[in-house]
Design an enzyme around this catalytic site. Sequence first.
Site, PDB file in Angstrom:
ATOM      1  NE  ARG A   1      -0.409  -4.720   6.418  1.00  0.00           N
ATOM      2  CZ  ARG A   1      -1.475  -3.965   6.792  1.00  0.00           C
ATOM      3  NH1 ARG A   1      -1.766  -2.663   6.416  1.00  0.00           N
ATOM      4  NH2 ARG A   1      -2.379  -4.349   7.703  1.00  0.00           N
TER       5      ARG A   1
ATOM      6  CG  ASP B   1     -10.475  -4.009   6.780  1.00  0.00           C
ATOM      7  OD1 ASP B   1      -8.914  -3.592   6.342  1.00  0.00           O
ATOM      8  OD2 ASP B   1     -10.379  -3.717   7.741  1.00  0.00           O
TER       9      ASP B   1
ATOM     10  CG  HIS C   1     -10.997   3.992   9.162  1.00  0.00           C
ATOM     11  ND1 HIS C   1     -10.193   2.605   9.373  1.00  0.00           N
ATOM     12  CD2 HIS C   1     -11.035   4.504  10.638  1.00  0.00           C
ATOM     13  CE1 HIS C   1     -10.100   2.409  10.727  1.00  0.00           C
ATOM     14  NE2 HIS C   1     -10.566   3.324  11.405  1.00  0.00           N
TER      15      HIS C   1
ATOM     16  CG  ASP D   1      -8.984   1.633   5.777  1.00  0.00           C
ATOM     17  OD1 ASP D   1      -9.878   2.271   6.470  1.00  0.00           O
ATOM     18  OD2 ASP D   1      -8.131   0.798   5.816  1.00  0.00           O
TER      19      ASP D   1
ATOM     20  CG  HIS E   1     -13.773  -1.069   8.046  1.00  0.00           C
ATOM     21  ND1 HIS E   1     -14.249   0.137   8.425  1.00  0.00           N
ATOM     22  CD2 HIS E   1     -12.378  -0.929   7.619  1.00  0.00           C
ATOM     23  CE1 HIS E   1     -13.051   0.912   8.645  1.00  0.00           C
ATOM     24  NE2 HIS E   1     -11.850   0.065   8.108  1.00  0.00           N
TER      25      HIS E   1
ATOM     26  CG  HIS F   1      -4.998  -2.855   4.501  1.00  0.00           C
ATOM     27  ND1 HIS F   1      -4.554  -1.525   4.416  1.00  0.00           N
ATOM     28  CD2 HIS F   1      -6.235  -3.048   4.889  1.00  0.00           C
ATOM     29  CE1 HIS F   1      -5.504  -0.880   4.961  1.00  0.00           C
ATOM     30  NE2 HIS F   1      -6.664  -1.926   5.428  1.00  0.00           N
TER      31      HIS F   1
HETATM   32  N1  NCD Z   1      -8.826  -2.930   9.756  1.00  0.00           N
HETATM   33  C1  NCD Z   1      -7.682  -3.001  10.424  1.00  0.00           C
HETATM   34  O1  NCD Z   1      -7.882  -3.489  11.697  1.00  0.00           O
HETATM   35  N2  NCD Z   1      -6.361  -2.715  10.229  1.00  0.00           N
HETATM   36  C2  NCD Z   1      -6.142  -2.049   8.900  1.00  0.00           C
HETATM   37  C3  NCD Z   1      -6.389  -0.694   8.900  1.00  0.00           C
HETATM   38  C4  NCD Z   1      -8.014  -0.346   8.704  1.00  0.00           C
HETATM   39  O2  NCD Z   1      -8.511  -1.042   7.887  1.00  0.00           O
HETATM   40  O3  NCD Z   1      -8.588   0.346   9.558  1.00  0.00           O
HETATM   41  C5  NCD Z   1      -4.729  -2.282   8.662  1.00  0.00           C
HETATM   42  O4  NCD Z   1      -4.086  -1.612   7.722  1.00  0.00           O
HETATM   43  O5  NCD Z   1      -4.070  -3.198   9.347  1.00  0.00           O
HETATM   44 ZN    ZN Z   2     -10.057   0.798   8.072  1.00  0.00          ZN
END
Ligand code: NCD
Ligand code: ZN
Length: 409
Positions: free
Chosen positions: A44, A287, A161, A134, A214, A42
């Site tokens: 962002r 992740d 997901h 996701d 995951h 991620h």
């Molecule tokens: N894994 C998480 O707890 N958070 C992820 C989203 C995700 O991968 O499900 C996120 O974008 O913060």
């Molecule tokens: Zn996820």
Amino acid sequence: MTVIKGTHLGDIHVENGAIVRIDPDRKGDLIALPGLVDLHTHLREPGREDAETVESGSRAAALGGYTAVCAMANTSPVADTAGVVEQVWRLGREAGLVDVQPVGAVTVGLAGEQLAELGAMADSAARVRVFSDDGHCVSDPRLMRRALEYVKAFDGVIAQHAEEPRLTVGAQMNEGEVAARLGLTGWPAVAEEAIIARDALMAGHVGARLHICHVSTAGSVELIRWAKSKGWRVTAEVTPHHLLLTEDRATGYDPVFKVNPPLRTQADVDALREGLRDGTIDCVATDHAPHTVEDKECEWAYARPGMLGLETALAIVVTTMGPDWDRIAEWMSAAPARIAGLEGHGHALAVGAPANIALFDPAVSWTVDPTALASRSRNTPYAGTELRGRIVATYLRGEPTVLNGKATR
Ligand SMILES: NC(=O)N[C@@H](CC(=O)O)C(=O)O
Ligand SMILES: [Zn+2]
């Protein structure tokens, strides 16, 4: 011509972005791995540049030994059009530290109601092959079926997901004794397993590729083993944190340990390691989920789920799975590159291969200092922990992105 010295394969000679010679008479103690590939990052950007940007996340990735990352679509705006995926792809090229491969959203706005323009994203400059909502599950089975049918045409893959949302309303951590004792609402294993079973059946029916994000429970490993035994095109990833940490970490109510799917039990951890070892689980994905101090360092119930992963992943995998370098190269480079259809990544280090190389010193120990990480966020579950082994250099097509443990740009 660059010569990378002191590796366990010998001196590696690089010219024009490719390996031209390996001198096996000059072996050293540094482990040379093919540049790591992350299927689940991620970044962002756009939207939450206060938590991470394509550039800061790319730097964290390079420092972790990565040469390519798949950037998840749950940005703001969501990466559900050719325009947004091209923007992320371009930002990755400008940062120039890793190849940033955008993941496209499956549904418009991740709302789970209407398919996004998967074909337009596939045909865009970003050449999207992995699609995922996701952060959210594609829970409507009819929509999931249509998405699988759609991406089959260009050998794309739907990365699910797996979380039946009606079973996780208000969920805060793994359902079980520990949650009961802490007074937190549970996230049951069956919420993950029910979706995996359903989607494996559907992938088999459609003949399309399904990837499970995951994986976190022993039951999920069993279901994926069953799906593979049927010959269905199902692949799966496990995160470093699910290979190491358990739900017991929640007992201090420190939200750094709050994550989706939640940390589970030791029996789950053991099954995940076994599943990775026997090939049921194909690869390790971080992740990497950066969150700001405001979003993370608050009461458990209000904290966003997710933890950092890129800069610590390799050390955690070596710790949990042992120093089996060929298998680690498969789990962290070759398999994810194959699943994502990433050309130029995941190749074994041999003459003629692209010089995407991670150099790892297995002997050095270091203590994780969240403020010293390249990520803009500091939500690492390993703060203050001593880890063994660290990336000393990373090369992207022969160009160093990390040297002496420091990013070159
Ligand atoms: N894994 C998480 O707890 N958070 C992820 C989203 C995700 O991968 O499900 C996120 O974008 O913060
Ligand atoms: Zn996820």
